[in-house]
Design a protein around this motif. Structure first.
Motif, PDB file in Angstrom:
ATOM      1  N   THR A 151       2.028  -1.307  10.344  1.00 23.21           N
ATOM      2  CA  THR A 151       0.710  -1.182   9.718  1.00 23.21           C
ATOM      3  C   THR A 151       0.076   0.177  10.036  1.00 23.21           C
ATOM      4  O   THR A 151      -0.512   0.835   9.159  1.00 23.21           O
ATOM      5  N   ARG A 166       0.822  -1.219   0.000  1.00 25.20           N
ATOM      6  CA  ARG A 166       0.000   0.000   0.000  1.00 25.20           C
ATOM      7  C   ARG A 166       0.849   1.260   0.000  1.00 25.20           C
ATOM      8  O   ARG A 166       0.337   2.362  -0.183  1.00 25.20           O
ATOM      9  N   ASP A 173       0.517   6.716   3.484  1.00 26.81           N
ATOM     10  CA  ASP A 173       0.967   5.655   2.565  1.00 26.81           C
ATOM     11  C   ASP A 173       1.944   6.160   1.511  1.00 26.81           C
ATOM     12  O   ASP A 173       2.213   5.468   0.528  1.00 26.81           O
ATOM     13  N   GLU A 223      -1.064   3.100   7.426  1.00 30.43           N
ATOM     14  CA  GLU A 223      -2.435   3.614   7.433  1.00 30.43           C
ATOM     15  C   GLU A 223      -2.469   5.138   7.676  1.00 30.43           C
ATOM     16  O   GLU A 223      -3.334   5.848   7.152  1.00 30.43           O
TER      17      GLU A 223
END
Length: 318
Positions: free
Chosen positions: A252, A61, A259, A256
């Motif tokens: 993570t 991502r 990105d 979030e």
């Protein structure tokens, strides 16, 4: 001869026991290989499922990733061989039948001695009929039928009863003794030869078992060393899994929150680099074989384990 039979029986039984022990050792080594393969595969699978896949999902991502690339890695294939597989020892042909045959010498002789006894008896009979003379002085070969048979049997009985000999009855007993004596001598010779042959065969099996036991001892040593290497590999895989999983929530959350890698500061870039480094170490360990094509433990696996452990220790101090 009896001592030879006992020795041969004892050697045959000892060979059977040794052969059975070798087969049991082989089964134990094979089972150890299966168990260690399963344990190592489980550690690889767990690392892949619980650490690498979640990390890569988050990493994909990120935008603007031009500093690092992730090494391709496939899901571990079940059943790939990591354990050692010693050569199968040959099963000795040491059968119960062979031991029984040795234990009973009579079982070794099948029809031969009676036939030899009959030949000896018939030969003696023909010789007298050809060259002997009846009590009347007439050559037996000139007689025929019952007269020739009676004269020949009386000859073996040292002449007819009327002339002071034993007659036909004594002659028949002499012929029977020739038959029995020849058969017994032949039987003894055959038994002795067969016992010697079987004894030689058991001694050769014993020498073969010596070689197999030496090879099995080497295989057991190799299996023990491989067992330790497999445990080290499993430990490293588990340490990598633990480290990746422990750092994964922070990574993570970082992705979030933002990105775009280009907007990261030095601290956040360092965190990404560390996760990529851990990913690379995991791939290196998962792709590292601990045995080669000839089922010997690889030296490279030891170096990989040492390098990964050193890198993990360094990360703890960073």
């Amino acid at each position: 001869m009896a001592i030879d039979v006992v020795d041969a029986v004892r050697l045959a039984k000892a060979n059977r026991r040794r052969d059975r022990r070798l087969l049991e050792c082989q089964e134990e080594l094979d089972q150890r290989a299966v168990d260690e393969n399963a344990a190592l595969q489980k550690a690889r699978q767990t690392l892949f499922d619980e650490a690498l896949l979640p990390f890569r999902d988050a990493f994909r991502r990120l935008k603007g990733v031009d500093l690092v690339e992730l090494t391709a890695i496939e899901r571990p294939a079940a059943g790939s061989k990591v354990g050692i597989g010693p050569r199968q020892p040959r099963k000795s042909a040491v059968t119960v039948a062979a031991v029984s045959a040795l234990a009973g010498a009579a079982l070794l002789v099948v029809g031969g001695p009676p036939l030899v006894g009959y030949v000896a008896e018939a030969g003696a009979y023909r010789a007298v009929r050809t060259f002997g003379s009846a009590s009347t002085g007439r050559a037996i070969k000139r007689l025929s039928g019952a007269a020739a048979r009676n004269a020949t049997e009386a000859w073996f009985g040292r002449g007819p009863v009327a002339a002071g000999g034993g007659g036909r009855a004594a002659g028949k007993r002499v012929l029977s003794e020739i038959h029995a004596t020849s058969a017994n001598l032949t039987r003894n010779a055959i038994v002795k030869w067969q016992i010697q042959t079987l004894g030689d065969g058991e001694r050769e099996k014993a020498r073969d078992l010596d070689r197999r036991e030496t090879a099995m001892s080497e295989a057991q040593d190799a299996a023990s060393a491989l067992h330790e290497r497999s445990k080290d590999m499993q430990r490293v895989l588990q340490d990598l899994q633990f480290t990746l999983v422990r750092r994964l929530p922070s990574f993570t959350a970082l992705v979030e929150e933002c990105d775009d890698l280009a907007r990261y500061d030095f601290r956040r870039r360092s965190e990404v680099a560390t996760m990529v480094d851990l990913d690379g170490l995991a791939v290196m360990v998962m792709n590292c074989p601990i045995i080669d094509a000839e089922e010997r433990m690889t030296e490279g696996s030891g170096r990989v384990i040492a390098a990964v452990e050193a890198r993990l220790r360094a990360m703890q101090t960073e």
